[in-house]
Design a protein around this motif. Structure first.
Motif, mmCIF file in Angstrom:
data_model
loop_
_atom_site.group_PDB
_atom_site.id
_atom_site.type_symbol
_atom_site.label_atom_id
_atom_site.label_comp_id
_atom_site.label_asym_id
_atom_site.label_seq_id
_atom_site.Cartn_x
_atom_site.Cartn_y
_atom_site.Cartn_z
ATOM 1 N N PRO A 12 130.472 5.596 -7.833
ATOM 2 C CA PRO A 12 131.845 5.154 -8.089
ATOM 3 C C PRO A 12 132.248 3.934 -7.259
ATOM 4 O O PRO A 12 133.174 3.214 -7.631
ATOM 5 C CB PRO A 12 132.692 6.373 -7.702
ATOM 6 C CG PRO A 12 131.738 7.507 -7.595
ATOM 7 C CD PRO A 12 130.445 6.910 -7.189
ATOM 8 N N SER A 13 131.554 3.692 -6.126
ATOM 9 C CA SER A 13 131.958 2.627 -5.222
ATOM 10 C C SER A 13 131.216 1.332 -5.432
ATOM 11 O O SER A 13 131.535 0.336 -4.783
ATOM 12 C CB SER A 13 131.762 3.090 -3.768
ATOM 13 O OG SER A 13 130.394 3.400 -3.532
ATOM 14 N N SER A 14 130.212 1.299 -6.294
ATOM 15 C CA SER A 14 129.473 0.071 -6.577
ATOM 16 C C SER A 14 128.813 0.202 -7.933
ATOM 17 O O SER A 14 128.676 1.307 -8.468
ATOM 18 C CB SER A 14 128.426 -0.202 -5.493
ATOM 19 O OG SER A 14 127.448 0.833 -5.488
ATOM 20 N N LEU A 15 128.403 -0.929 -8.463
ATOM 21 C CA LEU A 15 127.716 -0.933 -9.756
ATOM 22 C C LEU A 15 126.232 -0.676 -9.510
ATOM 23 O O LEU A 15 125.373 -1.546 -9.689
ATOM 24 C CB LEU A 15 127.943 -2.258 -10.478
ATOM 25 C CG LEU A 15 129.376 -2.497 -10.959
ATOM 26 C CD1 LEU A 15 129.516 -3.870 -11.595
ATOM 27 C CD2 LEU A 15 129.800 -1.413 -11.946
ATOM 28 N N SER A 16 125.960 0.512 -9.073
ATOM 29 C CA SER A 16 124.592 0.954 -8.822
ATOM 30 C C SER A 16 124.438 2.376 -9.320
ATOM 31 O O SER A 16 125.425 3.089 -9.524
ATOM 32 C CB SER A 16 124.240 0.879 -7.329
ATOM 33 O OG SER A 16 125.057 1.768 -6.593
ATOM 34 N N ALA A 17 123.191 2.767 -9.506
ATOM 35 C CA ALA A 17 122.872 4.117 -9.975
ATOM 36 C C ALA A 17 121.650 4.624 -9.234
ATOM 37 O O ALA A 17 120.828 3.839 -8.744
ATOM 38 C CB ALA A 17 122.619 4.122 -11.475
ATOM 39 N N ALA A 18 121.566 5.930 -9.135
ATOM 40 C CA ALA A 18 120.443 6.578 -8.449
ATOM 41 C C ALA A 18 119.699 7.471 -9.437
ATOM 42 O O ALA A 18 120.315 8.169 -10.245
ATOM 43 C CB ALA A 18 120.939 7.403 -7.264
ATOM 44 N N VAL A 19 118.368 7.424 -9.348
ATOM 45 C CA VAL A 19 117.494 8.215 -10.219
ATOM 46 C C VAL A 19 116.591 9.058 -9.330
ATOM 47 O O VAL A 19 115.879 8.517 -8.459
ATOM 48 C CB VAL A 19 116.665 7.322 -11.151
ATOM 49 C CG1 VAL A 19 115.715 8.177 -11.982
ATOM 50 C CG2 VAL A 19 117.553 6.492 -12.052
ATOM 51 N N GLY A 20 116.608 10.382 -9.522
ATOM 52 C CA GLY A 20 115.733 11.274 -8.777
ATOM 53 C C GLY A 20 114.479 11.607 -9.565
ATOM 54 O O GLY A 20 114.510 11.692 -10.802
ATOM 55 N N THR A 21 113.348 11.794 -8.888
ATOM 56 C CA THR A 21 112.067 12.022 -9.534
ATOM 57 C C THR A 21 111.489 13.362 -9.096
ATOM 58 O O THR A 21 111.961 13.995 -8.149
ATOM 59 C CB THR A 21 111.078 10.900 -9.184
ATOM 60 O OG1 THR A 21 110.766 10.967 -7.795
ATOM 61 C CG2 THR A 21 111.681 9.539 -9.491
ATOM 62 N N GLU A 22 110.428 13.765 -9.776
ATOM 63 C CA GLU A 22 109.739 15.000 -9.428
ATOM 64 C C GLU A 22 108.904 14.859 -8.170
ATOM 65 O O GLU A 22 108.500 15.867 -7.577
ATOM 66 C CB GLU A 22 108.839 15.448 -10.591
ATOM 67 C CG GLU A 22 109.596 15.876 -11.829
ATOM 68 C CD GLU A 22 108.670 16.356 -12.918
ATOM 69 O OE1 GLU A 22 107.439 16.304 -12.705
ATOM 70 O OE2 GLU A 22 109.164 16.782 -13.977
ATOM 71 N N ASP A 23 108.624 13.619 -7.743
ATOM 72 C CA ASP A 23 107.817 13.393 -6.543
ATOM 73 C C ASP A 23 108.657 13.356 -5.283
ATOM 74 O O ASP A 23 108.105 13.185 -4.185
ATOM 75 C CB ASP A 23 107.049 12.074 -6.676
ATOM 76 C CG ASP A 23 106.131 12.077 -7.876
ATOM 77 O OD1 ASP A 23 105.678 13.176 -8.242
ATOM 78 O OD2 ASP A 23 105.887 11.008 -8.448
ATOM 79 N N GLY A 24 109.974 13.490 -5.396
ATOM 80 C CA GLY A 24 110.830 13.468 -4.217
ATOM 81 C C GLY A 24 111.419 12.115 -3.910
ATOM 82 O O GLY A 24 112.049 11.942 -2.850
ATOM 83 N N PHE A 25 111.250 11.122 -4.807
ATOM 84 C CA PHE A 25 111.804 9.783 -4.589
ATOM 85 C C PHE A 25 113.209 9.710 -5.190
ATOM 86 O O PHE A 25 113.540 10.420 -6.152
ATOM 87 C CB PHE A 25 110.930 8.710 -5.243
ATOM 88 C CG PHE A 25 109.630 8.469 -4.524
ATOM 89 C CD1 PHE A 25 109.528 7.506 -3.537
ATOM 90 C CD2 PHE A 25 108.496 9.207 -4.839
ATOM 91 C CE1 PHE A 25 108.333 7.280 -2.885
ATOM 92 C CE2 PHE A 25 107.299 8.991 -4.191
ATOM 93 C CZ PHE A 25 107.215 8.018 -3.204
ATOM 94 N N VAL A 26 114.007 8.781 -4.636
ATOM 95 C CA VAL A 26 115.298 8.403 -5.217
ATOM 96 C C VAL A 26 115.278 6.890 -5.371
ATOM 97 O O VAL A 26 115.151 6.157 -4.370
ATOM 98 C CB VAL A 26 116.484 8.845 -4.338
ATOM 99 C CG1 VAL A 26 117.799 8.360 -4.942
ATOM 100 C CG2 VAL A 26 116.506 10.351 -4.192
ATOM 101 N N HIS A 27 115.359 6.413 -6.645
ATOM 102 C CA HIS A 27 115.360 4.996 -6.955
ATOM 103 C C HIS A 27 116.799 4.554 -7.179
ATOM 104 O O HIS A 27 117.534 5.177 -7.953
ATOM 105 C CB HIS A 27 114.524 4.711 -8.197
ATOM 106 C CG HIS A 27 113.066 5.038 -8.027
ATOM 107 N ND1 HIS A 27 112.127 4.099 -7.687
ATOM 108 C CD2 HIS A 27 112.390 6.215 -8.135
ATOM 109 C CE1 HIS A 27 110.941 4.666 -7.600
ATOM 110 N NE2 HIS A 27 111.073 5.963 -7.869
#
Length: 1618
Positions: free
Chosen positions: A439-454
């Motif tokens: 909500p505070s920036s034009l960004s998004a986070a994607v979680g994976t099955e390997d434990g990463f957050v992009h």
């Protein structure tokens, strides 16, 4: 959107709020259909999506009752049909493009419709359902009724299509069958008639199937009865017998995958094996098309079988799973494959548009391509499918323009809110799980099955890209959640860790720490009011062991990024005291829960109740309700609401559908509060967003300078940046992929190591000193004695580890011991089973007897005890036979008393006695040749057996089998008694031999002979019970003795030695006896051989020193020695004589036993012969019983089949009657209409009789005139593209044609066409009359078409009735033949007859099996007839002798008369010869030659030389013959030796065969086929033997003939010409 009743009922109008569907995003999982030439549709979740090919505009039709099942379209009527998936589903018909519901079809289907199909012409709709009905239904979709239906139990259909050229033909194909259904109609009645297509085998060839019900090619067997079909042999009598095939008769057929119709009503069928079939529409004949290879093979192609096909002119288009579309060019029975088009992925569906201008191509992922056939063909993608189903969705802040979706493969898409169009895509190429937008920036986070957050930069929605990656842990990321103000990103993993990340890009997405909660997090909820400086977080996790739910609530202050180091420990875990963590347990199992804005209430959704629960407040309400998904698709996966609350994204769990909802009605205080809060939040976030977006902009420029592509996942290791801040933001550390939580743990460990390093060194020094002390103690322990030495494990300081190792070893030993015990127990159990089955259950154990000197073995018959049921059944049969015998005897006595009245009493009594004796002997002792066995040799009574000629009924055969089994039992018992006697005799012989061997052993020891003594023993086969006992000598492994057992044994041995010593006492007496008399009181005769006369002491001196007394003593000594030697020789000879006598006695007794055992062996062979004969009779009877059952099964099946056909006959007769009645009624209506039409035509002039005749003629011409209807011209290019051309008319086309006709009639009725001078009122009346005439003609045409159809229907019903009648007649004929065969089988019995060798004479040495012209009669009849013939023959011989004597005298007188006449002639001839004497040359030579004797001597010498030569040649031939004879004798001796060897082997083989026979007898009777094979083998061997004998006899005859010829030539005088 369609506005129907279901939708109105489903809307919730509480609080004046309602939702509507803005757009639906989903991709086809079923086949796509054309609605018209420019629109396609496909089902997706609860919706049917329509796409305009030209404008790409989507239209949505919602199914209010659940998920959409199957879809079908009708292009001429522009309607769409689809079913819903629920219990008792419905079929809905909607118009297009209005999307208004036209009708609703309700059938009797319970679960689901699997296929729907419209007929191209007409109003037919076909539906097919799977479990449990498997029902094909034909609907009239306009009227909404089922016309007819048929069920096909257990058949799943994969494709169903109507014939485009004939709406009365329907094809259903499945992976195992192709069926063509014909729709037959009679007025309003419809019938479905199926015809199955006979598919070829997998190799493309056809198999010749025989008729199972009435086989025509069964072989005839005159010996073993009728040969019946396989179904009768299997005992099937129901409907399954009609389709029964044995396993050997089943062939693997082709597996159809897809089919399509042709304009000639033929079918092209593609098969899984790669074959292409053409099926004729008329006779359903299958033709396998040949593939022509005119080029090199396609490398890398995986085209095996067509997945989908579409017909085009000259062939078909087909596709496989390799992503290519192929063109099959078909000509006659050959086809050629060409590449047509290449697609990105495997093609799942091909379909032409109605005008055949476009080809629709659908891939397996759901993408749709359109190929346009223009002058320049075009190929475009109409719909690009996502790679998998939607995993997560979220709005891009502020949520009024764009939203994002995530698939499982890592594909991120940006969609427009208003129209649902795809703006951009980015492929991360990772297994993704969750998505969240900041909500505070034009960004998004994607979680994976390997434990990463992009982290993605989405400032430019058309080109999003990755800017940062955080590796949190190795466990999958399951939850991502931003708080309302966008300060923190909460990341939940499967291990129960919740990571707190700074959500602002300016902080480099710093990881602040983590909190440990329960595993399996269900939901994370946050509350971040604007007026507070904290973020309330609630984590929901289950408690599966108690069925409750745990809530963990903690607080994150706004200043956490500045003080994160003090809030977290060294491992990154946030301290519970600082975050104010509280844990609660709720009784219900919640699946979702959130906090309210005041953070004092919890709203949760409980699985047990269908509404939201507000904890701490007993208030439950439903604000608004809208059904976007259904439970058939497993419900909703996620729901996202935009910041302003105006848009709602709903993602289905399994239906791959994303629905965007908007408010249709929304107002009141709640709406004002939502609007006010969203404005406040937007104002608050505006400054923060602008500031944070600047950091993202810098990162984006840097990434663009590096040449990164926004459509692909960013995998660079290090990116350059302008300043240090942006360098840290964009830099990705890939040197060591270590999760953040592990990095923190390693750092904490390093700090701890650094902190306690001195303490560690001190502990290490102490451990080294202690180890040195232990080593010294171990060295000292090695030097001490064994008694004082300690075990190695005693020096272990880690007692717990020692105890653990000891426990592990004990557990391992216990496990091994338990496994060994279980294995031993299993083996003992198996041994007990075998022993119980093969030994304990035997009343007579199987054993053998061997001869002492010859290789001969005799075995007894192992026998089980007969059960109580068998004895009871035997007793019943014996009692029944005795009763029958008594009844027969009484009947015979009655008959004899009645016949005695007319005969002489005495003579009749003698005859009665003879007859009674004959009868008793006949009853009690049947002859062996008629009895069929030699069982009487074992004194077994056969009086109760029925004659083989009288076994006709089933009960008699069963009783006979029971009696024969009893005879076998008695024969075996009789032989076993003889065997037991022989066994006891052998035991006596062995005991006698042992007794004699004791004496022989003494003699051998006395004589000091090195001779072995023969000691016979019983072998294991003679005493098989020894096999069941394990001797100690058989155990090779060393026995394990426990210490206490060892001590006990030693103690017992010590005590036994002490007891022996005490029992002996003082040995003074024994010692005195040994010293004085050599240990014996009396010298026995046996001791002579061991006696030695002691030498005098003086014999050690030389002879010269002996005295006279000593010499006398020496002579006395020599005398004694001589006498002792003589006694020894005499005693030795007596011992040798005694030993020979004992050995001869043993040899004689054992040889006598061997002779007895040889006779027992012959008896055993005889017993086996009898048993085999009885078993052969039993097998023949069992075979006859089986054949009788098969005939009964066949008869029952034919009767059942006849009943079904008769029922079918009644149905066809009723159908004919009904169709004939309907035809008569319809014909009556047609005749009435035709008569009315003729009346209108005839009454025309009468109606217009008032006007002039010339005007009447003009009007009559106009009355006959009909308007011409101009058909709509079809463009030539369209006609050339559409392969089906003009299709047959339908109801709609007829209505349209009639409307055009009426419109043209309006033009004819115009006032302009009125003749001149005609009154307008007359013209109006004329127009009305003509219009009525035209309408009546149209009705007549329709009736005529219906009449033709009904006549054809009646003809087909008549043909069906005739066919059924023919089958009924066929069944009757088969029943008659079967009854005849049954009677023949019951009368023609199989009889076993014993024939002696030499009684059977065979013509031409051929063994015939066909005795159709032979009869079986009693031997007594032949003997009586022979006695009569013999008496008459003797009389005839006497009369012939008498006539012979008379003829002899006559012949003698005649001979003397002839003799005298001949003498007279001889005398006359001599007198004539004297008169006519001829002087020959020989006589002249005798008279003229002076040395006539010399000449004769020369001729004699020549003849002697010739005789000498012949004699020499003869001697030479005799020598050769002798040599040959000697050679033949040598070969004969060799053959004798070989024959003896073979005879020995044959004896062993016979023993093995007899053992096998015993085993077979114990197991059960052999199969009939094996018996037949054995009999044929014996017949063949007999035939070979007879052939061999005939050849030997022919050779002997030829030799004898040659010898006779030689002897005859030897005695024939040799005439040598002088």
């Amino acid at each position: 959107m369609a506005q129907d009743r279901e939708r109105d009922e489903a809307q919730n109008v509480a609080l004046c709020a309602s939702l509507s569907v803005r757009w639906v995003q989903g991709f086809p999982r079923q086949n796509v259909h054309f609605v018209n030439d420019s629109t396609i549709c496909y089902p997706c979740g609860n919706f049917v999506i329509f796409i305009n090919i030209e404008t790409k505009k989507k239209t949505v039709l919602q199914c209010m009752n659940g998920i959409v099942g199957v879809v079908a379209t009708n292009v001429p009527y522009e309607v769409v049909a689809f079913s819903d998936r629920r219990l008792r589903p419905l079929i809905y018909i909607y118009n297009f493009p209005g999307l208004t519901r036209r009708t609703k079809l309700k059938g009797n289907v319970l679960l689901d419709y699997t296929l729907l199909s419209f007929s191209y012409c007409g109003t037919y709709l076909a539906s097919y359902s799977s479990l449990p009905e498997f029902e094909l239904a034909l609907w009239n979709w306009e009227s909404g009724v089922i016309l007819c239906k048929k069920s096909q139990p257990g058949i799943d259909v994969s494709q169903m299509t109507f014939n485009p050229m004939n709406r009365h033909q329907l094809c259903l194909s499945s992976p195992s069958a192709v069926t063509v259904w014909t729709i037959e109609r009679s007025n309003q009645e419809h019938y479905l008639k199926a015809k199955s297509v006979k598919l070829p085998m997998e190799d493309g060839s056809f198999c010749n199937e025989t008729d199972v019900v009435f086989p025509q090619s069964l072989p005839k067997d005159p010996i073993y009865g009728p040969v019946l079909p396989v179904s009768a042999i299997a005992g099937l009598v129901g409907e399954e017998a009609e389709t029964f095939r044995p396993k050997d008769g089943l062939y693997a057929l082709l597996h159809p995958t897809m089919h399509c119709w042709t304009p000639t009503s033929d079918l092209y069928v593609g098969c899984e094996e790669g074959h292409l079939l053409m099926i004729s529409g008329e006779n359903l004949k299958v033709t396998v098309l040949n593939k022509i290879e005119d080029g090199p093979p396609r490398v890398g192609r995986n085209f095996v079988s067509p997945v989908t096909m579409a017909y085009q002119k000259g062939g078909v288009l087909a596709s496989g799973i390799d992503g290519f579309v192929y063109s099959f060019l078909i000509k006659d029975t050959n086809y050629k494959v060409e590449d047509f088009l290449e697609v990105e992925g495997p093609v799942e569906h091909l379909m032409f548009s109605p005008s055949y201008r476009m080809l629709l191509i659908q891939t397996d992922k759901g993408s749709i391509y359109i190929y346009t056939f223009d002058e320049e063909p075009t190929f475009e993608k109409l719909l690009a499918a996502c790679d998998g189903k939607f995993q997560a969705t979220d709005f891009i802040t502020p949520g009024n323009e764009y939203c994002m979706t995530l698939t499982q493969s890592g594909e991120v898409c940006v969609w427009g809110i208003e129209d649902g169009a795809c703006v951009s895509r980015i492929y991360l190429n990772i297994p993704a799980t969750v998505l969240a937008c900041s909500p505070s920036s034009l960004s998004a986070a994607v979680g994976t099955e390997d434990g990463f957050v992009h982290f993605l930069d989405i400032q430019d929605v058309e080109s999003p890209h990755s800017v940062h990656t955080a590796y949190l842990s190795e466990s999958p990321v399951q939850h991502l959640l931003y708080d309302q103000r966008g300060m923190y990103l909460l990341v939940g993993t499967s291990e129960g860790h919740v990571f707190v990340i700074n959500a602002k890009p300016s902080s480099l997405f710093q990881i602040l720490g983590f909190i440990e909660v329960g595993k399996g997090i269900l939901q994370i909820s946050t509350v971040s009011p604007l007026e507070t400086d904290v973020v309330e977080v609630m984590v929901l996790s289950p408690l599966p062991e108690t069925g409750r739910t745990r809530l963990e609530i903690f607080t994150l202050p706004k200043i956490l990024p500045q003080v994160s180091a003090s809030f977290a420990d060294e491992r990154g875990r946030l301290r519970d005291a600082f975050i104010h963590k509280f844990v609660y347990e709720i009784e219900h199992a919640l699946s979702s829960a959130v906090l309210n804005f005041q953070s004092n209430r919890i709203y949760g959704f409980c699985n047990q109740v269908p509404y939201i629960c507000s904890y701490l407040l007993p208030e439950k309400e439903t604000f608004v309700q809208c059904r976007s998904h259904s439970h058939q698709g497993h419900g909703i996966q996620s729901v996202r609401i935009s910041m302003d609350g105006q848009s709602i994204l709903v993602n289905g769990k399994d239906d791959s559908t994303l629905v965007n909802l908007r408010w249709r009605q929304f107002g009141g205080n709640l709406a004002n509060e939502i609007l006010e809060y969203s404005q406040q939040l937007s104002t608050y976030l505006k400054n923060t967003m602008d500031e944070e977006n600047d950091y993202l902009s810098v990162a984006k420029k840097d990434s663009l300078d590096l040449g990164s592509e926004p459509e692909h996942a960013i995998n660079e290791n290090v990116r350059l940046s302008v300043d240090s801040l942006q360098e840290e933001l964009v830099k990705v550390d890939n040197t060591a992929e270590i999760p953040w939580i592990q990095q923190k743990s390693q750092e904490a460990i390093k700090n701890e190591v650094k902190l306690f390093s001195n303490k560690r060194k001190e502990i290490k020094r102490g451990i080294k000193a202690l180890a040195k002390t232990i080593l010294d103690m171990m060295e000292e322990n090695e030097a001490v004695d064994n008694i004082a030495k300690l075990e190695q494990q005693e020096f272990g300081l880690d007692l717990e580890e020692l105890e653990r190792l000891h426990d592990e070893s004990e557990e391992e030993v216990a496990k091994i011991r338990k496994d060994a015990e279980m294995q031993n127990l299993a083996k003992r159990y198996l041994a007990e089973l075998i022993k119980e089955e093969c030994w304990n259950s035997m009343a007579v154990k199987g054993r053998a007897l061997k001869c002492f000197h010859i290789p001969c073995v005799v075995e007894n018959f192992p026998m089980k005890e007969r059960t109580d049921e068998e004895l009871k059944e035997l007793k019943r049969v014996v009692q029944q036979k005795k009763i029958e015998a008594e009844c027969l005897k009484l009947q015979k006595e009655i008959v004899e008393v009645q016949s005695a009245i007319t005969l002489v009493k005495k003579h009749h009594e003698e005859e009665d006695e003879e007859e009674e004796e004959d009868g008793t002997t006949k009853d009690t002792n049947l002859p062996n040749y008629l009895l069929g066995s030699l069982s009487t040799d074992f004194r077994v009574h056969t009086s109760l057996l029925s004659s083989q000629l009288e076994l006709h009924s089933r009960e008699e055969k069963i009783n006979q089998i029971i009696l024969l089994k009893d005879i076998i039992y008695k024969v075996k018992t009789a032989f076993n008694s003889e065997f037991d006697a022989a066994y006891k005799q052998k035991e006596i012989e062995i005991a006698r031999v042992k007794e004699n061997n004791v004496r022989i052993q003494e003699i051998v020891l006395d004589l000091e002979l090195e001779e072995s003594i023969w000691q016979p023993e019983f072998e294991d086969c003679e005493k098989p019970e020894r096999t069941l006992i394990v001797e100690s000598t058989e155990i090779t492994a060393q026995r394990h003795i426990n210490p206490w057992q060892k001590a006990k044994t030693e103690l017992l041995v010590t005590r036994e030695m002490e007891r022996l010593l005490l029992s002996r006492g003082p040995n003074t007496r024994r010692r005195a006896l040994m010293d004085m008399m050599g240990g014996v009181l009396e010298v026995k005769k046996e001791d002579i051989l061991r006696m030695v006369i002691p030498q005098p002491a003086f014999m050690s001196k030389p002879d010269a020193l002996w005295s006279e007394e000593e010499r006398k003593q020496f002579k006395a000594y020599e005398k004694k020695v001589k006498e002792l030697n003589e006694e020894r020789d005499k005693y030795r000879k007596s011992l040798e004589t005694e030993m020979k006598k004992l050995q001869n006695s043993i040899q004689e007794s054992t040889q006598n036993f061997d002779e007895h055992l040889k006779r027992l062996f012959e008896r055993r062979v005889r017993a086996e012969m009898v048993v085999s004969q009885e078993e052969l009779k039993i097998n023949n009877l069992v075979f006859s019983l089986m054949l009788d059952e098969e005939i009964s099964s066949r008869e029952a099946f034919l009767n059942n089949y006849l009943a079904r056909k008769q029922e079918e006959k009644s149905q066809t007769t009723e159908a004919i009657r009904k169709s004939r009645e309907d035809l008569d009624m319809y014909k009556e209506h047609y005749d009435n209409l035709l008569a009315e039409d003729k009346v209108l035509d005839r009454s025309f002039k009468k109606e217009f009789s008032e006007i002039p005749s010339h005007q009447v003629d003009i009007l009559y011409k106009l009355f006959k005139r009909r308007p011409r209807i101009h058909k709509q011209k079809v463009h030539s290019d369209t006609t050339s593209l559409v392969p089906f051309g003009e299709r047959p008319g339908s109801g709609k086309l007829n209505k349209d044609a009639f409307a055009q006709l009426m419109k043209a009639m309006d033009d004819l009725d115009s006032i302009n066409n009125m003749p001149e001078g005609l009154d307008p009122s007359v013209w109006e009346h004329f127009c009305m009359t003509r219009r009525a005439k035209v309408e009546n003609e149209q009705k007549v045409k329709q009736k005529a078409a219906g009449l033709i159809e009904m006549v054809a229907f009646l003809q087909r019903r008549t043909e069906d009735d005739e066919k059924v009648q023919h089958e009924i007649e066929k069944v009757f004929h088969e029943l008659i033949l079967l009854q005849e065969d049954k009677v023949k089988f019951q009368l023609n019995l199989t009889i076993q007859i014993l024939l002696k060798q030499g009684q059977v004479e065979l013509e031409n040495f051929q063994l015939l099996l066909d005795y159709s012209d032979a009869i079986l009669i009693n031997k007594n009849i032949i003997e009586d007839l022979n006695s009569v013939i013999r008496t008459q023959g003797q009389k005839k011989v006497a009369s012939m002798m008498e006539s012979k004597e008379i003829h002899k005298g006559i012949f003698q007188i005649e001979w003397e008369h002839k003799k005298m006449e001949m003498e007279m002639e001889d005398l006359n001839q001599k007198a004539w010869d004297i008169q006519m004497l001829f002087f020959s040359r020989d006589r002249q030579k005798y008279l003229n030659e002076p040395n006539y004797e010399t000449l004769i001597a020369i001729q004699i010498g020549i003849m002697e030389q010739t005789i000498a030569v012949l004699d020499k040649t003869h001697k030479k031939n005799v020598e050769n013959c002798k040599k040959l004879l000697k050679k033949l004798r040598r070969c004969s001796n060799q053959k004798d030796v070989a024959n003896y060897t073979l005879s020995c082997n044959l004896r062993e083989e016979l023993v093995a065969v007899s053992e096998r026979k015993d085993i077979c007898n114990a197991v059960g009777s052999t199969l009939t086929c094996e018996k037949i094979a054995k009999e044929r083998y014996e017949n063949m061997m007999q035939h070979q033997k007879l052939t061999k004998i005939s050849k030997e006899q022919a050779e002997q005859i030829s030799i004898l003939q040659a010898e006779v010829e030689r002897l005859r030539m030897k005695t024939f005088p040799a005439l040598v010409q002088m």
